[in-house]
Write a protein that holds these residues in place. Structure first.
Motif, PDB file in Angstrom:
ATOM      1  N   HIS A 128       9.436   4.548 -60.378  1.00  0.00           N
ATOM      2  CA  HIS A 128      10.339   4.826 -61.513  1.00  0.00           C
ATOM      3  C   HIS A 128       9.587   4.811 -62.858  1.00  0.00           C
ATOM      4  O   HIS A 128       8.376   4.921 -62.882  1.00  0.00           O
ATOM      5  CB  HIS A 128      11.533   3.859 -61.491  1.00  0.00           C
ATOM      6  N   GLU A 133      14.065  -2.328 -62.251  1.00  0.00           N
ATOM      7  CA  GLU A 133      13.055  -2.136 -61.210  1.00  0.00           C
ATOM      8  C   GLU A 133      11.777  -1.538 -61.807  1.00  0.00           C
ATOM      9  O   GLU A 133      10.671  -1.935 -61.443  1.00  0.00           O
ATOM     10  CB  GLU A 133      13.617  -1.214 -60.114  1.00  0.00           C
ATOM     11  N   HIS A 141       7.978  -0.565 -55.057  1.00  0.00           N
ATOM     12  CA  HIS A 141       9.408  -0.487 -55.404  1.00  0.00           C
ATOM     13  C   HIS A 141      10.079  -1.818 -55.114  1.00  0.00           C
ATOM     14  O   HIS A 141       9.555  -2.644 -54.369  1.00  0.00           O
ATOM     15  CB  HIS A 141      10.107   0.600 -54.569  1.00  0.00           C
ATOM     16  N   TYR A 142      11.237  -1.996 -55.739  1.00  0.00           N
ATOM     17  CA  TYR A 142      12.143  -3.077 -55.331  1.00  0.00           C
ATOM     18  C   TYR A 142      13.453  -2.420 -54.931  1.00  0.00           C
ATOM     19  O   TYR A 142      13.795  -1.331 -55.411  1.00  0.00           O
ATOM     20  CB  TYR A 142      12.312  -4.092 -56.468  1.00  0.00           C
TER      21      TYR A 142
HETATM   22 ZN   LIG Z   1      12.662   2.337 -56.262  1.00  0.00          ZN
END
Ligand SMILES: [Zn+2]
Length: 320
Positions: free
Chosen positions: A122, A138, A191-192
């Protein structure tokens, strides 16, 4: 009439063959790879098998489960484990694409693990998941984790690049080409996770590799019919080994729930010209795990685990 019956039978045979690849006995197949049945533990129920050998990973399998445990790490399979005449079975495709790459020595030539591109997920106008009360995103958590991980990998002697080092937007399709342009040995997307609206309890860590050729993705939404071969599939064995080593370290060092090594044809993995993985380092949306991710000490732990997993993978590449 007789001719019609013959045609019907023929069609039925084709349908059966198309439905699933033939099953093979797990124990017999693992024996071919040098593993032997291990002693049962007291709590083992009917339909559970353990296999292992010195210097090879331990496999624990149970009838009807859609995953295997490899050194305690969950590996999702294409089809649930079967039971035939009291012995466990797996499909040929799961044997070829999951078991062999984990139990057999790595093919040569082997890529290096020296020059690494980290991809904080992101950025910019795309915040990713947003924590409902702790007020973090995130995109901020992945960038912070990437910067911590960069330092740790550099201490291990690696050369580390980032797809972004600040809060800017990068299109999904532009991320994998950055790996080939920079001629890196390894790509790691960070990522989370987030649950569905109102879900504050789903938690755990999962690591994705590109769905091997001929297998189905574990995120069913992507469609079970998509069996396309992608450029990144040249590294199927290495992708799986990298995912295994990183997921194992993440579980050991955080104690998080094991959501397994999973497969997907994510845009960031499909066109890679080197091995790569995508890590979902826990749920921002979870009351407990979301609060942990907000904490810098925990993100340092995540970064350390990934660095250690990459080091383990590097040692495997160098092993005889
Ligand atoms: Zn993500």
């Amino acid at each position: 009439m007789r001719r019609l019956v013959a045609i019907c039978l023929c069609l039925a045979t084709v349908a059966v063959q198309a439905a699933a690849s033939p099953d093979i006995f797990l124990g017999d197949s693992l024996r071919q790879l040098g593993l032997a049945p291990l002693a049962r533990e007291k709590t083992d129920g009917f339909g559970l098998e353990r296999h292992g050998a010195k210097g090879l990973p331990t496999f624990v399998a149970e009838a009807n489960k859609d995953y295997l445990l490899v050194e305690g790490v969950k590996f999702y399979l294409d089809d649930p484990i079967g039971l035939l005449r009291g012995k466990l079975t797996v499909t040929r495709i799961d044997y070829d694409k999951v078991i062999v790459p984990l139990a057999w020595r790595l093919p040569t030539p082997r890529p290096a693990a020296q020059r690494i591109l980290l991809d904080p997920g992101h950025g910019g106008k795309d915040p990713g998941k947003v924590h409902p009360t702790l007020n973090y995103t995130e995109k901020a958590a992945t960038l912070d984790t990437a910067i911590r991980l960069k330092l740790l990998l550099e201490k291990q002697g690696c050369e580390v690049l980032l797809t972004r080092d600040r809060d800017v937007a990068i299109e999904l399709d532009d991320r994998a080409p950055m790996a080939s342009k920079a001629k890196v040995d390894l790509f790691v997307s960070l990522h989370y996770n987030g649950g569905a609206a109102g879900d504050h309890s789903s938690a755990g860590i999962e690591t994705y590799c590109l769905t091997p050729t001929g297998q189905h993705s574990t995120n069913k939404a992507a469609g079970r019919a998509d069996l396309t071969a992608e450029p990144g599939n040249r590294f199927d064995t290495f992708n799986l080994q990298l995912a295994f080593n990183v997921q194992r370290q993440l579980l050991t060092q955080t104690g998080a729930e094991d959501r397994g090594v999973r497969r997907s044809r994510f845009a960031v993995l499909r066109t890679l010209t080197c091995p790569g993985i995508l890590i979902e380092g826990g749920f921002v949306s979870s009351r407990t795990e979301g609060a942990l991710i907000a904490n810098a000490t925990y993100r340092q732990k995540i970064a350390q685990a990934i660095a250690d997993g990459i080091a383990d993978y590097g040692r495997q590449l160098r092993a005889k």
